[in-house]
Design a protein around this motif. Structure first.
Motif, PDB file in Angstrom:
ATOM      1  N   THR A  42      -6.539  10.976 -10.857  1.00  0.00           N
ATOM      2  CA  THR A  42      -6.612   9.409 -11.451  1.00  0.00           C
ATOM      3  C   THR A  42      -6.186   8.116 -10.988  1.00  0.00           C
ATOM      4  O   THR A  42      -6.265   7.390 -10.159  1.00  0.00           O
ATOM      5  CB  THR A  42      -6.206   9.152 -13.154  1.00  0.00           C
ATOM      6  OG1 THR A  42      -7.897  10.022 -13.573  1.00  0.00           O
ATOM      7  CG2 THR A  42      -6.918   8.192 -13.534  1.00  0.00           C
ATOM      8  N   VAL A  43      -4.407   9.511 -10.280  1.00  0.00           N
ATOM      9  CA  VAL A  43      -3.475   8.655  -8.846  1.00  0.00           C
ATOM     10  C   VAL A  43      -4.434   8.097  -7.949  1.00  0.00           C
ATOM     11  O   VAL A  43      -3.865   7.483  -7.856  1.00  0.00           O
ATOM     12  CB  VAL A  43      -2.589   8.843  -9.716  1.00  0.00           C
ATOM     13  CG1 VAL A  43      -1.366   8.583  -8.565  1.00  0.00           C
ATOM     14  CG2 VAL A  43      -1.637   9.390 -10.996  1.00  0.00           C
ATOM     15  N   ARG A  44      -4.730   9.144  -7.308  1.00  0.00           N
ATOM     16  CA  ARG A  44      -5.086   8.934  -6.144  1.00  0.00           C
ATOM     17  C   ARG A  44      -5.902   7.693  -5.942  1.00  0.00           C
ATOM     18  O   ARG A  44      -5.788   6.765  -5.627  1.00  0.00           O
ATOM     19  CB  ARG A  44      -5.886  10.210  -5.773  1.00  0.00           C
ATOM     20  CG  ARG A  44      -4.626  11.501  -5.179  1.00  0.00           C
ATOM     21  CD  ARG A  44      -5.205  12.588  -4.560  1.00  0.00           C
ATOM     22  NE  ARG A  44      -6.403  13.332  -5.184  1.00  0.00           N
ATOM     23  CZ  ARG A  44      -5.973  14.413  -5.870  1.00  0.00           C
ATOM     24  NH1 ARG A  44      -4.770  14.480  -6.005  1.00  0.00           N
ATOM     25  NH2 ARG A  44      -6.967  15.008  -6.950  1.00  0.00           N
ATOM     26  N   ALA A  58       2.008   3.715   1.519  1.00  0.00           N
ATOM     27  CA  ALA A  58       1.917   5.323   2.432  1.00  0.00           C
ATOM     28  C   ALA A  58       1.869   6.307   1.044  1.00  0.00           C
ATOM     29  O   ALA A  58       2.540   6.918   0.143  1.00  0.00           O
ATOM     30  CB  ALA A  58       3.437   5.081   2.811  1.00  0.00           C
ATOM     31  N   ALA A  59       1.436   7.386   1.666  1.00  0.00           N
ATOM     32  CA  ALA A  59       0.889   9.128   0.675  1.00  0.00           C
ATOM     33  C   ALA A  59       1.465  10.089   1.927  1.00  0.00           C
ATOM     34  O   ALA A  59       1.850   9.641   3.161  1.00  0.00           O
ATOM     35  CB  ALA A  59      -0.614   9.345   0.525  1.00  0.00           C
ATOM     36  N   ALA A  60       2.594  11.037   1.271  1.00  0.00           N
ATOM     37  CA  ALA A  60       3.219  12.007   1.733  1.00  0.00           C
ATOM     38  C   ALA A  60       2.131  13.314   1.281  1.00  0.00           C
ATOM     39  O   ALA A  60       1.607  13.733  -0.053  1.00  0.00           O
ATOM     40  CB  ALA A  60       4.486  12.265   1.537  1.00  0.00           C
ATOM     41  N   LYS A  61       2.286  13.618   2.968  1.00  0.00           N
ATOM     42  CA  LYS A  61       1.380  15.321   2.125  1.00  0.00           C
ATOM     43  C   LYS A  61       2.163  16.448   1.285  1.00  0.00           C
ATOM     44  O   LYS A  61       3.505  16.497   1.491  1.00  0.00           O
ATOM     45  CB  LYS A  61       1.210  15.833   3.861  1.00  0.00           C
ATOM     46  CG  LYS A  61       0.202  15.387   5.393  1.00  0.00           C
ATOM     47  CD  LYS A  61      -0.416  15.762   5.770  1.00  0.00           C
ATOM     48  CE  LYS A  61      -1.376  14.127   6.471  1.00  0.00           C
ATOM     49  NZ  LYS A  61      -1.576  15.231   7.653  1.00  0.00           N
ATOM     50  N   GLY A  62       1.266  17.421   1.092  1.00  0.00           N
ATOM     51  CA  GLY A  62       1.996  17.956   0.039  1.00  0.00           C
ATOM     52  C   GLY A  62       1.330  18.751  -1.271  1.00  0.00           C
ATOM     53  O   GLY A  62      -0.005  18.098  -1.371  1.00  0.00           O
ATOM     54  N   PRO A  63       1.612  20.045  -1.496  1.00  0.00           N
ATOM     55  CA  PRO A  63       1.277  20.100  -2.877  1.00  0.00           C
ATOM     56  C   PRO A  63       0.259  19.486  -3.980  1.00  0.00           C
ATOM     57  O   PRO A  63      -0.663  18.701  -4.264  1.00  0.00           O
ATOM     58  CB  PRO A  63       1.917  21.897  -3.616  1.00  0.00           C
ATOM     59  CG  PRO A  63       2.999  21.558  -2.417  1.00  0.00           C
ATOM     60  CD  PRO A  63       3.139  20.335  -1.335  1.00  0.00           C
TER      61      PRO A  63
END
Length: 321
Positions: A42-44, A58-63
């Motif tokens: 839902t956040v995405r 901006a989005a950061a990569k990671g788990p």
């Protein structure tokens, strides 16, 4: 009905998400989901909706991923909490005296402001505005003082560096004034039995306010003249109403006190070392005006007029000789 309820809930969540993104630089996705009480998915999805509205996130990569609100090429809709909205309104009210764009921005914000906030900021009445930027003062203090001025309620406060163990000051607030980049309260000090000018940023208000009072007459009858004389220590002060926009003369006022009265009208208080020099100081604005006070200034204008008329007649005679 269920569909409408879902839309309302989603809109409120988007505003909450945007508020969180504005409050710190980086947000882990899991923390955002926890704060909002929703899933990561839902956040995405909500982040994608905000991007469609023009917010550069901006989005950061990671788990779990992370998000950061950046600066874009266009200005998207802004979101303020209550205190931010009050602070912006206070700043714009000061800037609007000499800036038409600031005046339009102030009108826009007031139009979209919730009724509960509009009532608060409408209580803020700046009686006199100095032609310089005003130093930061908590908006809540200015609103509380202005509300007390409007309601004619006595205020109690600790002032300066004195400890809270000392008895508070009690005063009848008369006007909120800005001068030389600071906010002040003009009030009648009930303990000193005299008029005082207090720096607003040094006030620590106590609540609730005291009883209502019958307004007193500020020395000289005009708050602008009183403040000018108090700070400049000049021998002669006077006030006129000029047939000019405040913004037009703002760059040339110097240490005077300028108050906007509406299109083509403003109140100006100046000080000088003599009545004649004071009259000449007002005359330099080359506009029609009415003298508010004092009588000595009216007499000085009469003398200045006769002197200027005589100079014109002698100059005409010399040119014809």
């Amino acid at each position: 009905m269920c569909h409408l309820l879902g839309v309302t809930t989603t809109s409120s969540r988007l505003l909450a998400l945007l508020s969180l993104l504005q409050s710190r630089r980086d947000w882990p996705g899991a923390l955002l989901a926890d704060r909002l009480g929703v899933s990561l998915r839902t956040v995405r999805r909500d982040v994608d909706r905000l991007r469609e509205l023009g917010y550069p996130i901006a989005a950061a990569k990671g788990p779990d991923g992370g998000y950061r609100l950046g600066a874009g090429t266009e200005l998207p809709p802004l979101l303020f909490d209550d205190e931010q909205a009050v602070a912006v309104t206070v700043a714009l009210q000061v800037a609007a005296v000499g800036d038409d764009a600031a005046g339009r921005a102030l009108t826009t914000i007031r139009q979209v402001m919730p009724a509960r906030l509009r009532r608060r900021v409408e209580a803020l009445e700046v009686t006199a505005v100095a032609p310089r930027p005003v130093a930061p003062t908590p908006g809540g203090v200015l609103l509380a003082l202005s509300a007390a001025v409007k309601a004619r309620e006595t205020v109690s406060f600790d002032y300066g560096t004195s400890g809270l163990d000392r008895p508070p000051r009690h005063a009848e607030p008369h006007a909120v004034v800005s001068w030389d980049r600071r906010w002040y309260l003009v009030a009648y000090d009930l303990g000193r039995h005299d008029w005082r000018v207090f720096r607003a940023d040094r006030l620590r208000l106590r609540t609730p306010n005291g009883p209502r009072f019958a307004p007193r007459r500020v020395p000289g009858g005009d708050v602008g003249a009183f403040v000018t004389a108090r700070f400049r220590g000049v021998a002669c002060t006077g006030t006129v109403i000029l047939a000019l926009d405040a913004a037009e003369i703002l760059p040339y006022v110097g240490d005077g006190v300028l108050e906007e009265l509406g299109p083509g009208r403003c109140r100006l208080t100046l000080g000088s070392w003599s009545w004649m020099s004071l009259a000449a100081g007002f005359a330099r604005f080359d506009a029609d005006f009415d003298v508010v006070e004092p009588p000595e200034l009216v007499e000085a204008f009469a003398r200045l007029g006769r002197r200027c008329e005589g100079a014109g007649q002698r100059g005409s005679a010399v040119s014809q000789a």
